[in-house]
Design an enzyme around this catalytic site. Structure first.
Site, PDB file in Angstrom:
ATOM      1  N   ARG A 180       0.856  -1.186   0.000  1.00  0.00           N
ATOM      2  CA  ARG A 180       0.000   0.000   0.000  1.00  0.00           C
ATOM      3  C   ARG A 180       0.890   1.233   0.000  1.00  0.00           C
ATOM      4  O   ARG A 180       1.936   1.266   0.657  1.00  0.00           O
ATOM      5  CB  ARG A 180      -0.907   0.019   1.232  1.00  0.00           C
ATOM      6  CG  ARG A 180      -1.888   1.190   1.231  1.00  0.00           C
ATOM      7  CD  ARG A 180      -2.726   1.243   2.488  1.00  0.00           C
ATOM      8  NE  ARG A 180      -3.548   2.440   2.489  1.00  0.00           N
ATOM      9  CZ  ARG A 180      -4.236   2.876   3.528  1.00  0.00           C
ATOM     10  NH1 ARG A 180      -4.192   2.206   4.679  1.00  0.00           N
ATOM     11  NH2 ARG A 180      -4.956   3.981   3.441  1.00  0.00           N
ATOM     12  N   HIS A 181       0.487   2.253  -0.756  1.00  0.00           N
ATOM     13  CA  HIS A 181       1.283   3.477  -0.834  1.00  0.00           C
ATOM     14  C   HIS A 181       1.545   4.056   0.554  1.00  0.00           C
ATOM     15  O   HIS A 181       0.795   3.829   1.513  1.00  0.00           O
ATOM     16  CB  HIS A 181       0.574   4.519  -1.700  1.00  0.00           C
ATOM     17  CG  HIS A 181      -0.756   4.966  -1.149  1.00  0.00           C
ATOM     18  ND1 HIS A 181      -0.879   5.856  -0.105  1.00  0.00           N
ATOM     19  CD2 HIS A 181      -2.017   4.631  -1.500  1.00  0.00           C
ATOM     20  CE1 HIS A 181      -2.145   6.069   0.164  1.00  0.00           C
ATOM     21  NE2 HIS A 181      -2.865   5.326  -0.662  1.00  0.00           N
ATOM     22  N   GLY A 182       2.623   4.818   0.660  1.00  0.00           N
ATOM     23  CA  GLY A 182       2.914   5.512   1.907  1.00  0.00           C
ATOM     24  C   GLY A 182       1.828   6.525   2.239  1.00  0.00           C
ATOM     25  O   GLY A 182       0.978   6.862   1.400  1.00  0.00           O
TER      26      GLY A 182
ATOM     27  N   GLY B 168      -5.307   1.049  -0.320  1.00  0.00           N
ATOM     28  CA  GLY B 168      -5.937   0.253   0.722  1.00  0.00           C
ATOM     29  C   GLY B 168      -7.040  -0.640   0.218  1.00  0.00           C
ATOM     30  O   GLY B 168      -7.077  -1.843   0.522  1.00  0.00           O
TER      31      GLY B 168
ATOM     32  N   GLU C 116      -7.508   3.423  -6.214  1.00  0.00           N
ATOM     33  CA  GLU C 116      -8.254   3.335  -4.967  1.00  0.00           C
ATOM     34  C   GLU C 116      -9.754   3.277  -5.262  1.00  0.00           C
ATOM     35  O   GLU C 116     -10.209   3.670  -6.348  1.00  0.00           O
ATOM     36  CB  GLU C 116      -7.923   4.548  -4.085  1.00  0.00           C
ATOM     37  CG  GLU C 116      -8.689   4.656  -2.773  1.00  0.00           C
ATOM     38  CD  GLU C 116      -8.504   3.467  -1.849  1.00  0.00           C
ATOM     39  OE1 GLU C 116      -8.982   2.368  -2.205  1.00  0.00           O
ATOM     40  OE2 GLU C 116      -7.906   3.635  -0.772  1.00  0.00           O
ATOM     41  N   ARG C 117     -10.494   2.764  -4.334  1.00  0.00           N
ATOM     42  CA  ARG C 117     -11.952   2.800  -4.411  1.00  0.00           C
ATOM     43  C   ARG C 117     -12.420   4.247  -4.547  1.00  0.00           C
ATOM     44  O   ARG C 117     -11.902   5.145  -3.882  1.00  0.00           O
ATOM     45  CB  ARG C 117     -12.528   2.192  -3.136  1.00  0.00           C
ATOM     46  CG  ARG C 117     -14.017   2.372  -2.948  1.00  0.00           C
ATOM     47  CD  ARG C 117     -14.411   1.919  -1.554  1.00  0.00           C
ATOM     48  NE  ARG C 117     -15.775   2.275  -1.260  1.00  0.00           N
ATOM     49  CZ  ARG C 117     -16.328   2.204  -0.051  1.00  0.00           C
ATOM     50  NH1 ARG C 117     -15.597   1.782   0.977  1.00  0.00           N
ATOM     51  NH2 ARG C 117     -17.579   2.539   0.143  1.00  0.00           N
TER      52      ARG C 117
ATOM     53  N   ARG D 141     -17.868   2.996   4.772  1.00  0.00           N
ATOM     54  CA  ARG D 141     -16.412   2.817   4.789  1.00  0.00           C
ATOM     55  C   ARG D 141     -15.987   1.364   4.657  1.00  0.00           C
ATOM     56  O   ARG D 141     -14.984   1.064   4.017  1.00  0.00           O
ATOM     57  CB  ARG D 141     -15.844   3.416   6.085  1.00  0.00           C
ATOM     58  CG  ARG D 141     -14.324   3.355   6.158  1.00  0.00           C
ATOM     59  CD  ARG D 141     -13.776   4.247   7.245  1.00  0.00           C
ATOM     60  NE  ARG D 141     -12.317   4.145   7.273  1.00  0.00           N
ATOM     61  CZ  ARG D 141     -11.626   3.428   8.148  1.00  0.00           C
ATOM     62  NH1 ARG D 141     -12.248   2.749   9.090  1.00  0.00           N
ATOM     63  NH2 ARG D 141     -10.307   3.383   8.091  1.00  0.00           N
ATOM     64  N   ARG D 142     -16.722   0.438   5.270  1.00  0.00           N
ATOM     65  CA  ARG D 142     -16.210  -0.918   5.370  1.00  0.00           C
ATOM     66  C   ARG D 142     -17.156  -2.023   4.891  1.00  0.00           C
ATOM     67  O   ARG D 142     -16.735  -3.169   4.782  1.00  0.00           O
ATOM     68  CB  ARG D 142     -15.797  -1.217   6.821  1.00  0.00           C
ATOM     69  CG  ARG D 142     -14.409  -0.674   7.184  1.00  0.00           C
ATOM     70  CD  ARG D 142     -13.345  -1.388   6.369  1.00  0.00           C
ATOM     71  NE  ARG D 142     -11.996  -0.907   6.634  1.00  0.00           N
ATOM     72  CZ  ARG D 142     -11.336  -0.079   5.852  1.00  0.00           C
ATOM     73  NH1 ARG D 142     -11.920   0.419   4.772  1.00  0.00           N
ATOM     74  NH2 ARG D 142     -10.102   0.278   6.132  1.00  0.00           N
TER      75      ARG D 142
ATOM     76  N   LYS E  86     -13.025  12.478   7.864  1.00  0.00           N
ATOM     77  CA  LYS E  86     -13.655  11.246   8.352  1.00  0.00           C
ATOM     78  C   LYS E  86     -14.299  11.433   9.717  1.00  0.00           C
ATOM     79  O   LYS E  86     -15.402  10.921   9.963  1.00  0.00           O
ATOM     80  CB  LYS E  86     -12.622  10.114   8.378  1.00  0.00           C
ATOM     81  CG  LYS E  86     -12.162   9.697   6.996  1.00  0.00           C
ATOM     82  CD  LYS E  86     -11.082   8.626   7.047  1.00  0.00           C
ATOM     83  CE  LYS E  86     -10.598   8.289   5.645  1.00  0.00           C
ATOM     84  NZ  LYS E  86      -9.493   7.297   5.650  1.00  0.00           N
TER      85      LYS E  86
END
EC number: 5.4.2.11
Length: 244
Positions: A8-10, A181, A87-88, A114-115, A98
């Site tokens: 995953r990107h920083g 992510g 990314e989504r 979100r999930r 958030k």
């Protein structure tokens, strides 16, 4: 046996500010630059040297790939980019804080957006569609999302997995996927056969390589982060996002 590494990107500037990012092209923060470099150092220390990289069309993932390859001494390997690893798309949530979104809509709705696997956030308007971005000029308009749930990400990611990544793995190449992510959660769901319900509990930390060893049929033999302690701590921080 072949090796697949997910990275995953920083940390991005909007990660740092606790904002929903999605398809907005935000660069790495100073911390994120260091995380990406450290990810490459971990690859070198483990002797996991990529032969090819697959990444998205978003700067934070591309720069992470560059920095990791530089730290691993592999700047010369091919890097392939695709919108299918983006990314989504967070729809109308993109750019929102958030914690403020959680406070406004409540825990249940916030976590659904979100999930959950199949509940997308509200759509963006037509004037906000990413088609105005030249990186998507060759993409059919109906493929450019106005919002996505994780199921949508799985659906757009899997064709790239089978058409581009799988052939590299079958050729015996060590493959690095530097992405995001949720595009990585979609891939892990596929690799580990995680249920639609259980995927809600999976959090992927920034900048820490996740190594998979795959058999000849690309079944998972083993998997694990190259820095397990740091990954556990960072994943817990991802899970807590939304809190002030």
């Amino acid at each position: 046996m072949t090796t697949l590494v997910l990275l995953r990107h920083g940390e991005s500037n909007w990660n740092r500010e606790n904002l929903f990012t999605g398809w907005v092209d935000v660069d790495l923060s100073e911390k994120g630059l260091k995380e990406a470099t450290r990810g490459g150092e971990l690859l070198a220390e483990a002797g996991v040297l990529p032969d090819v990289v697959h990444t998205s069309l978003l700067t934070r993932a591309i720069r992470t790939a560059w920095l990791a390859l530089d730290a691993a001494g592999r700047t010369w390997v091919p890097v392939r980019r695709s919108w299918r690893l983006n990314e989504r798309h967070y729809g109308g949530l993109q750019g929102l804080n958030k914690a403020e979104t959680l406070e406004k809509f409540g825990e249940e709705q916030f976590q659904l957006w979100r999930r959950s696997y199949d509940t997308p956030p509200p759509e963006i308007g037509p004037e906000q569609v990413s088609g105005v971005d030249e990186r998507y000029a060759d993409l059919a308009p109906d493929l450019i999302p106005r919002t996505e749930c994780l199921a949508d990400v799985v659906a757009r990611m899997l064709p790239y997995w089978y058409d581009a990544i799988v052939p590299d793995l079958r050729a015996g190449r060590t493959v690095l996927v530097a992405a995001h992510g949720n595009s990585l959660r979609a891939l892990v769901k596929h690799l580990d056969h995680i249920s639609d319900t259980d995927i809600a509990g999976l959090n992927i930390p920034t900048g820490i390589p996740l190594r998979y060893e795959l058999d000849d049929d690309l079944g998972v033999l083993s998997s694990g982060y190259l820095d397990p302690d740091a990954a556990a701590s960072a994943a817990a921080a991802v899970a807590a996002q939304g809190k002030k």
